[in-house]
Design a protein around this motif. Structure first.
Motif, PDB file in Angstrom:
ATOM      1  N   GLN A 197      11.194  -5.395  -2.628  1.00  0.00           N
ATOM      2  CA  GLN A 197      10.666  -5.889  -3.894  1.00  0.00           C
ATOM      3  C   GLN A 197       9.158  -5.703  -3.903  1.00  0.00           C
ATOM      4  O   GLN A 197       8.448  -6.261  -3.068  1.00  0.00           O
ATOM      5  CB  GLN A 197      11.026  -7.357  -4.104  1.00  0.00           C
ATOM      6  N   LEU A 198       8.670  -4.930  -4.854  1.00  0.00           N
ATOM      7  CA  LEU A 198       7.243  -4.651  -4.992  1.00  0.00           C
ATOM      8  C   LEU A 198       6.691  -5.413  -6.183  1.00  0.00           C
ATOM      9  O   LEU A 198       7.228  -5.321  -7.282  1.00  0.00           O
ATOM     10  CB  LEU A 198       7.012  -3.144  -5.164  1.00  0.00           C
ATOM     11  N   GLU A 199       5.624  -6.184  -5.951  1.00  0.00           N
ATOM     12  CA  GLU A 199       4.977  -6.936  -7.024  1.00  0.00           C
ATOM     13  C   GLU A 199       3.494  -6.610  -7.030  1.00  0.00           C
ATOM     14  O   GLU A 199       2.818  -6.689  -6.002  1.00  0.00           O
ATOM     15  CB  GLU A 199       5.184  -8.438  -6.837  1.00  0.00           C
ATOM     16  N   THR A 200       2.988  -6.245  -8.205  1.00  0.00           N
ATOM     17  CA  THR A 200       1.563  -5.947  -8.335  1.00  0.00           C
ATOM     18  C   THR A 200       0.904  -6.985  -9.225  1.00  0.00           C
ATOM     19  O   THR A 200       1.477  -7.441 -10.210  1.00  0.00           O
ATOM     20  CB  THR A 200       1.347  -4.544  -8.936  1.00  0.00           C
ATOM     21  N   ASP A 201      -0.316  -7.376  -8.848  1.00  0.00           N
ATOM     22  CA  ASP A 201      -1.052  -8.389  -9.596  1.00  0.00           C
ATOM     23  C   ASP A 201      -2.536  -8.098  -9.436  1.00  0.00           C
ATOM     24  O   ASP A 201      -3.048  -8.036  -8.312  1.00  0.00           O
ATOM     25  CB  ASP A 201      -0.721  -9.788  -9.079  1.00  0.00           C
ATOM     26  N   ALA A 202      -3.229  -7.943 -10.552  1.00  0.00           N
ATOM     27  CA  ALA A 202      -4.643  -7.585 -10.509  1.00  0.00           C
ATOM     28  C   ALA A 202      -5.485  -8.644  -9.823  1.00  0.00           C
ATOM     29  O   ALA A 202      -6.526  -8.340  -9.216  1.00  0.00           O
ATOM     30  CB  ALA A 202      -5.160  -7.339 -11.927  1.00  0.00           C
ATOM     31  N   GLU A 203      -5.062  -9.926  -9.898  1.00  0.00           N
ATOM     32  CA  GLU A 203      -5.849 -11.006  -9.324  1.00  0.00           C
ATOM     33  C   GLU A 203      -5.404 -11.361  -7.908  1.00  0.00           C
ATOM     34  O   GLU A 203      -6.217 -11.519  -7.004  1.00  0.00           O
ATOM     35  CB  GLU A 203      -5.764 -12.248 -10.219  1.00  0.00           C
ATOM     36  N   LYS A 204      -4.104 -11.486  -7.712  1.00  0.00           N
ATOM     37  CA  LYS A 204      -3.592 -11.931  -6.420  1.00  0.00           C
ATOM     38  C   LYS A 204      -3.356 -10.789  -5.442  1.00  0.00           C
ATOM     39  O   LYS A 204      -3.170 -11.011  -4.252  1.00  0.00           O
ATOM     40  CB  LYS A 204      -2.294 -12.715  -6.619  1.00  0.00           C
ATOM     41  N   GLY A 205      -3.311  -9.569  -5.939  1.00  0.00           N
ATOM     42  CA  GLY A 205      -3.087  -8.437  -5.065  1.00  0.00           C
ATOM     43  C   GLY A 205      -1.652  -7.941  -5.145  1.00  0.00           C
ATOM     44  O   GLY A 205      -0.796  -8.537  -5.807  1.00  0.00           O
ATOM     45  N   ASP A 206      -1.394  -6.845  -4.459  1.00  0.00           N
ATOM     46  CA  ASP A 206      -0.073  -6.214  -4.474  1.00  0.00           C
ATOM     47  C   ASP A 206       0.659  -6.547  -3.175  1.00  0.00           C
ATOM     48  O   ASP A 206       0.093  -6.420  -2.075  1.00  0.00           O
ATOM     49  CB  ASP A 206      -0.213  -4.691  -4.609  1.00  0.00           C
ATOM     50  N   TYR A 207       1.923  -6.956  -3.311  1.00  0.00           N
ATOM     51  CA  TYR A 207       2.686  -7.353  -2.135  1.00  0.00           C
ATOM     52  C   TYR A 207       4.080  -6.750  -2.155  1.00  0.00           C
ATOM     53  O   TYR A 207       4.680  -6.540  -3.216  1.00  0.00           O
ATOM     54  CB  TYR A 207       2.778  -8.880  -2.030  1.00  0.00           C
ATOM     55  N   LEU A 208       4.583  -6.493  -0.938  1.00  0.00           N
ATOM     56  CA  LEU A 208       5.915  -5.940  -0.736  1.00  0.00           C
ATOM     57  C   LEU A 208       6.741  -6.938   0.059  1.00  0.00           C
ATOM     58  O   LEU A 208       6.303  -7.412   1.112  1.00  0.00           O
ATOM     59  CB  LEU A 208       5.818  -4.610   0.026  1.00  0.00           C
ATOM     60  N   THR A 209       7.908  -7.285  -0.469  1.00  0.00           N
ATOM     61  CA  THR A 209       8.823  -8.173   0.239  1.00  0.00           C
ATOM     62  C   THR A 209       9.999  -7.339   0.761  1.00  0.00           C
ATOM     63  O   THR A 209      10.708  -6.710  -0.014  1.00  0.00           O
ATOM     64  CB  THR A 209       9.349  -9.294  -0.678  1.00  0.00           C
ATOM     65  N   VAL A 210      10.158  -7.346   2.068  1.00  0.00           N
ATOM     66  CA  VAL A 210      11.189  -6.555   2.735  1.00  0.00           C
ATOM     67  C   VAL A 210      12.215  -7.505   3.333  1.00  0.00           C
ATOM     68  O   VAL A 210      11.860  -8.389   4.122  1.00  0.00           O
ATOM     69  CB  VAL A 210      10.569  -5.685   3.854  1.00  0.00           C
ATOM     70  N   THR A 211      13.487  -7.373   2.957  1.00  0.00           N
ATOM     71  CA  THR A 211      14.522  -8.263   3.475  1.00  0.00           C
ATOM     72  C   THR A 211      15.725  -7.462   3.958  1.00  0.00           C
ATOM     73  O   THR A 211      15.947  -6.314   3.552  1.00  0.00           O
ATOM     74  CB  THR A 211      14.995  -9.265   2.408  1.00  0.00           C
TER      75      THR A 211
ATOM     76  N   SER B 140       0.869  -1.170   0.000  1.00  0.00           N
ATOM     77  CA  SER B 140       0.000   0.000   0.000  1.00  0.00           C
ATOM     78  C   SER B 140       0.904   1.216   0.000  1.00  0.00           C
ATOM     79  O   SER B 140       2.084   1.118   0.378  1.00  0.00           O
ATOM     80  CB  SER B 140      -0.912   0.006   1.232  1.00  0.00           C
ATOM     81  N   PRO B 141       0.425   2.369  -0.405  1.00  0.00           N
ATOM     82  CA  PRO B 141       1.271   3.562  -0.348  1.00  0.00           C
ATOM     83  C   PRO B 141       1.848   3.796   1.034  1.00  0.00           C
ATOM     84  O   PRO B 141       3.004   4.213   1.182  1.00  0.00           O
ATOM     85  CB  PRO B 141       0.313   4.682  -0.769  1.00  0.00           C
ATOM     86  N   GLN B 142       1.049   3.505   2.072  1.00  0.00           N
ATOM     87  CA  GLN B 142       1.535   3.695   3.436  1.00  0.00           C
ATOM     88  C   GLN B 142       2.673   2.739   3.766  1.00  0.00           C
ATOM     89  O   GLN B 142       3.704   3.134   4.321  1.00  0.00           O
ATOM     90  CB  GLN B 142       0.399   3.506   4.442  1.00  0.00           C
ATOM     91  N   ASN B 143       2.503   1.445   3.424  1.00  0.00           N
ATOM     92  CA  ASN B 143       3.550   0.463   3.726  1.00  0.00           C
ATOM     93  C   ASN B 143       4.822   0.737   2.933  1.00  0.00           C
ATOM     94  O   ASN B 143       5.923   0.558   3.438  1.00  0.00           O
ATOM     95  CB  ASN B 143       3.048  -0.950   3.443  1.00  0.00           C
ATOM     96  N   VAL B 144       4.682   1.158   1.686  1.00  0.00           N
ATOM     97  CA  VAL B 144       5.852   1.476   0.883  1.00  0.00           C
ATOM     98  C   VAL B 144       6.614   2.655   1.488  1.00  0.00           C
ATOM     99  O   VAL B 144       7.850   2.702   1.468  1.00  0.00           O
ATOM    100  CB  VAL B 144       5.446   1.774  -0.575  1.00  0.00           C
ATOM    101  N   SER B 145       5.891   3.598   2.063  1.00  0.00           N
ATOM    102  CA  SER B 145       6.549   4.752   2.678  1.00  0.00           C
ATOM    103  C   SER B 145       7.176   4.403   4.021  1.00  0.00           C
ATOM    104  O   SER B 145       8.139   5.044   4.451  1.00  0.00           O
ATOM    105  CB  SER B 145       5.540   5.893   2.869  1.00  0.00           C
ATOM    106  N   ILE B 146       6.637   3.378   4.688  1.00  0.00           N
ATOM    107  CA  ILE B 146       7.164   2.976   6.002  1.00  0.00           C
ATOM    108  C   ILE B 146       8.421   2.132   5.857  1.00  0.00           C
ATOM    109  O   ILE B 146       9.444   2.388   6.505  1.00  0.00           O
ATOM    110  CB  ILE B 146       6.087   2.201   6.789  1.00  0.00           C
TER     111      ILE B 146
END
Length: 357
Positions: A77-91, A48-54
């Protein structure tokens, strides 16, 4: 269990740390604590815009229930998908990884306890090194007899993180960098023996007979073993300084696995006697010995009523592992890593064990 995200700002030799957000709605979390290397973490969370900013690179990720381990975000790593949703992987890795940004420069010859040697290396390259300082960095607590053993060694140009964890594995100790207010504290410590081979501490036994060992695999390989080192230092031909090293009684016949260690670039300084120089070579020889390779992977009960992780036992401790069905007992084995996983299925623990002498 909540995640706390802090900003980390360097102000010359100091740091400023401030809480930016608290997060408790992540999809999954991996928290990998290691004894002989820098641990790491991974947060998988809805984008989400909030999580990406955090979750920004360079910020610190902490757990509300862990006051010892703090991760620094290194990759997003940001991945967007119209069906599965948008996810952020933070490592990222834990704060000890900051030491990877420095090498040992110039050459350091040290004599004394391993604690004193580490203090000298860090002081000259991280703490009292001018613009090479890591802001806010200082020594923390020291515990464990292994850090009071003495040695003489010469080291130069090694990456500090790799050198320090290599030293830890040689003496069976470990290090961790934690956040303490607006300071970074480097602790040195060792594991506690909780195996059946001692009676000073309560025994920790993982066994199929106790239903706290859910799965178990074991493999052993002698091919990589090296237990006797021939170490040659500076000089040419027969004039080269040389010595040997082994741990304990000298191995013989079929039990002897030799290795050659070339230390011709380890110079003998003017104030170093021949005996002291040979001790430096012996220290190098100790670093090149290799124990028989063993691999022991298990899954243990995360919510065991017998033992609680980080309360009754910790990474670095010596425990007992039994697979009675096959008659395999490891009476004293070291827990050198633990991956905690949190997801929709709950919490799981995946340990890594290593046999010791």
């Amino acid at each position: 269990m909540q995640l706390e995200i802090y900003s980390l700002i360097a102000l010359k030799d100091q740091i400023s740390v401030s809480l930016e957000a608290i997060c408790d709605s992540y999809s999954s979390l991996l928290w990998d604590i290691e004894f002989y290397q820098c641990g790491c973490f991974e947060v998988y969370i809805a984008a989400s815009p909030q999580n990406v900013s955090i979750f920004q690179r360079g910020r610190i990720v902490a757990r509300s229930d862990d006051a010892q381990h703090f991760g620094i975000i290194e990759s997003l790593q940001l991945e967007t998908d119209a069906e599965k949703g948008d996810y952020l992987t933070v490592t990222g890795r834990f704060l000890a990884c900051l030491l990877e940004r420095r090498i040992i420069y110039p050459t350091i010859t040290a004599n004394g306890s391993y604690e004193d040697i580490v203090r000298k290396v860090l002081s000259r390259n991280v703490i009292s090194a001018g613009i090479r300082n890591l802001p806010g960095f200082s020594m923390g607590t020291v515990s464990g007899d292994c850090w009071q053993k003495t040695a003489r060694m010469q080291v130069s140009y090694d990456n500090i993180l790799e050198w320090l964890y290599g030293l830890c594995e040689t003496i069976c100790g470990s290090t961790n960098v934690r956040l303490d207010g607006n300071a970074l504290k480097c602790d040195l410590f060792s594991g506690t023996d909780r195996s059946l081979l001692q009676d000073d501490n309560p025994h920790i036994v993982f066994s199929d007979a106790y239903n706290n060992l859910l799965s178990f695999s074991y493999a052993a390989d002698d091919a990589v073993q090296k237990n006797f080192a021939y170490v040659l230092g500076c000089g040419e031909g027969n004039a080269r300084k040389r010595t040997t090293f082994c741990s304990g009684a000298e191995p013989t016949y079929l039990d002897r696995y030799e290795v050659y260690v070339d230390e011709r670039n380890t110079a003998q300084e003017e104030d170093v006697t021949d005996a002291e120089y040979l001790e430096i070579l012996k220290s190098s020889g100790a670093e090149h010995l290799v124990q028989p390779k063993t691999a022991s992977e298990s899954a243990i009960a995360a919510f065991s009523t017998q033992y609680q992780y980080n309360k009754d036992y910790f990474v670095g401790d010596y425990v007992t592992v039994e697979q009675r069905r096959f008659g395999l007992i490891q009476p004293r084995i070291q827990l050198i890593g633990m991956v905690e996983s949190f997801d929709q299925n709950g919490r799981s623990l995946t340990p890594t064990f290593k046999e010791t002498e």
